[in-house]
Scaffold this active site. Structure first.
Site, PDB file in Angstrom:
ATOM      1  N   ASN A  15       0.879  -1.173   0.000  1.00  0.00           N
ATOM      2  CA  ASN A  15       0.000   0.000   0.000  1.00  0.00           C
ATOM      3  C   ASN A  15       0.911   1.216   0.000  1.00  0.00           C
ATOM      4  O   ASN A  15       1.400   1.646   1.057  1.00  0.00           O
ATOM      5  CB  ASN A  15      -0.902  -0.022   1.231  1.00  0.00           C
ATOM      6  N   ARG A  27      -2.673  -1.828  -3.685  1.00  0.00           N
ATOM      7  CA  ARG A  27      -3.847  -0.966  -3.589  1.00  0.00           C
ATOM      8  C   ARG A  27      -3.639   0.209  -4.532  1.00  0.00           C
ATOM      9  O   ARG A  27      -2.639   0.929  -4.437  1.00  0.00           O
ATOM     10  CB  ARG A  27      -4.016  -0.453  -2.162  1.00  0.00           C
ATOM     11  N   HIS A  66     -11.869   4.864  -1.150  1.00  0.00           N
ATOM     12  CA  HIS A  66     -11.791   4.040   0.065  1.00  0.00           C
ATOM     13  C   HIS A  66     -12.573   2.737  -0.098  1.00  0.00           C
ATOM     14  O   HIS A  66     -13.023   2.130   0.873  1.00  0.00           O
ATOM     15  CB  HIS A  66     -12.293   4.804   1.302  1.00  0.00           C
ATOM     16  N   ARG A  91      -6.775  18.256   3.114  1.00  0.00           N
ATOM     17  CA  ARG A  91      -7.595  18.487   1.930  1.00  0.00           C
ATOM     18  C   ARG A  91      -8.892  19.203   2.298  1.00  0.00           C
ATOM     19  O   ARG A  91      -9.427  19.031   3.387  1.00  0.00           O
ATOM     20  CB  ARG A  91      -7.917  17.163   1.243  1.00  0.00           C
ATOM     21  N   GLU A 135      -7.607  -3.254   4.784  1.00  0.00           N
ATOM     22  CA  GLU A 135      -7.483  -3.163   3.329  1.00  0.00           C
ATOM     23  C   GLU A 135      -6.479  -4.169   2.789  1.00  0.00           C
ATOM     24  O   GLU A 135      -6.621  -4.648   1.655  1.00  0.00           O
ATOM     25  CB  GLU A 135      -7.074  -1.741   2.941  1.00  0.00           C
TER      26      GLU A 135
END
Length: 402
Positions: free
Chosen positions: A13, A95, A183, A243, A387
């Protein structure tokens, strides 16, 4: 697996400031949730990068300042090779944040797919470049190993067209401009684990709050994505660490036309200098900002308004998603902030008391799996995401008997 040697799947990842890795036994079905070994390099672009794994405490490391990501990947490769002990890696799973309008299913990586995915970098500049760089390097260094890409955008393909289309001229939809959602690997894991934890309740009206440095919400029914807060890019929706989240596009026109910011400067503002960090002037981490709430003067005022705005945006978007799915049965907090910040969960649930959420303060304080009281109309839960496992699981299915 046909080869007699024990076989492993390596999951990578790769982000802008960290690379997480995990090794799974490819021969065991069903695939165990816990990896055989995992770790990460963090602070890659910063002055003090660190390495840690499941057998080693966090330690400072030195990385080549000109090529820090390449150096970090090389360090991880060396540590992995040292632990193989006769086992072989049969696949490397990545990912990938954005699959665009073409890539949804887990895909064996080729030079051609890397080139196509590279064209999507402007849609996720903080995330997209780094797994693609790792893929290219590993093709050169470990050419015999299959590489697989799993996409964060894939889970949201079940959302209805009204949730995917943008209010632009219809030709934009035909060119592939749409709300993709992100996500997805985290939400896909929830698709597996929530029914185990909460039974049929999880198949009802569920909202999962993936709150980390990046953040989004996903409204699910029957364990499928119905709506999500991130859209065309990973800038949309909730206020995040650095962000903006959703922003009036007129503000962007103003920054460029009146304040004369260049496209590059606007991008840097939206992705790196806004959110909690930009409003507070302190940190992108809620746990750091909250320590300054009681400060006097401008520091305390900015900390308070930053956290209030952070929570307000979460609550506002949850309210919007409740309207879309017609109510709420289960609210789940996950990812770094969602799993470990009791004060964020408390403030969100406090502001949602009107829908019947009652928080158990003691359970919330210890990040318990269920943090609502027994008489709460909505069950509030904390569920660690995974994940890496969902990525490894898809890869195991894809490579079959390789």
């Amino acid at each position: 697996m046909s080869n007699s040697q024990p076989s492993l799947i390596l999951v990578l990842n790769c982000g802008s400031s960290s690379i997480k890795f995990a090794l799974f036994d490819a021969q065991v079905r069903p695939l165990p949730r816990e990896p055989l070994w995992h770790g990460k390099v963090q602070g890659i672009a910063g002055p003090a990068p660190e390495y840690s794994d499941s057998g080693t405490a966090q330690q400072r490391i030195h990385l080549d300042h000109e090529h820090p990501h390449t150096a970090a990947l090389a360090l991880i490769q060396a540590r992995i090779v040292a632990r193989l002990d006769g086992r072989r890696i049969v696949a490397i799973a990545h990912r990938v944040v954005h699959g665009g309008s073409r890539y949804f299913e887990p895909t064996v990586v080729t030079d051609g797919s890397i080139a196509e995915l590279r064209a999507l970098i402007p849609l996720a500049p903080l995330h997209q470049p780094f797994p693609l760089k790792a893929m290219s390097l590993l093709f050169e260094q470990w050419p015999g190993i299959v590489q697989v890409a799993c996409f964060d955008t894939a889970f949201h393909r079940t959302a209805p067209k009204v949730e995917q289309i943008l209010p632009l001229p219809y030709s934009a939809w035909e060119r592939g401009l749409r709300r993709y959602g992100f996500h997805g690997l985290s939400y896909d894991y929830m698709n597996h684990v929530l029914p185990e934890r909460h039974g049929d309740l999880a198949r009802g009206r569920t909202i999962v709050a993936h709150l980390g440095s990046g953040a989004s919400l996903c409204a699910m029914q029957n364990l499928q994505s119905i709506a999500t807060t991130m859209g065309f890019s990973a800038l949309d929706g909730l206020m995040m660490g650095t962000r903006t989240g959703s922003l009036d596009p007129g503000a962007l026109l103003y920054l460029m036309e009146i304040e004369k910011l260049s496209l590059e400067e606007v991008g840097r503002t939206l992705y790196n200098q806004s959110g909690l960090l930009g409003v507070s002037g302190i940190s992108a981490e809620p746990r750091v900002v909250v320590k300054h709430e009681s400060d006097s003067g401008e520091v305390g005022e900015r900390a308070r308004i930053a956290l209030a705005l952070y929570v307000r945006r979460i609550v506002r978007e949850i309210g919007a998603l409740i309207a879309v799915i017609g109510g709420l049965d289960l609210l789940v907090f996950t990812a770094g902030v969602g799993e470990h910040n009791a004060f964020v969960r408390e403030r969100v649930c406090r502001d949602l008391a009107f829908i019947g959420i009652k928080l158990d303060a003691d359970a919330n304080a210890i990040d318990a799996p269920v943090i609502s009281t027994t008489d709460s109309r909505v069950l509030a839960a904390v569920e660690p995401t995974n994940e890496e496992w969902i990525t490894a699981r898809y890869t195991q299915d894809l490579i079959g008997g390789a």
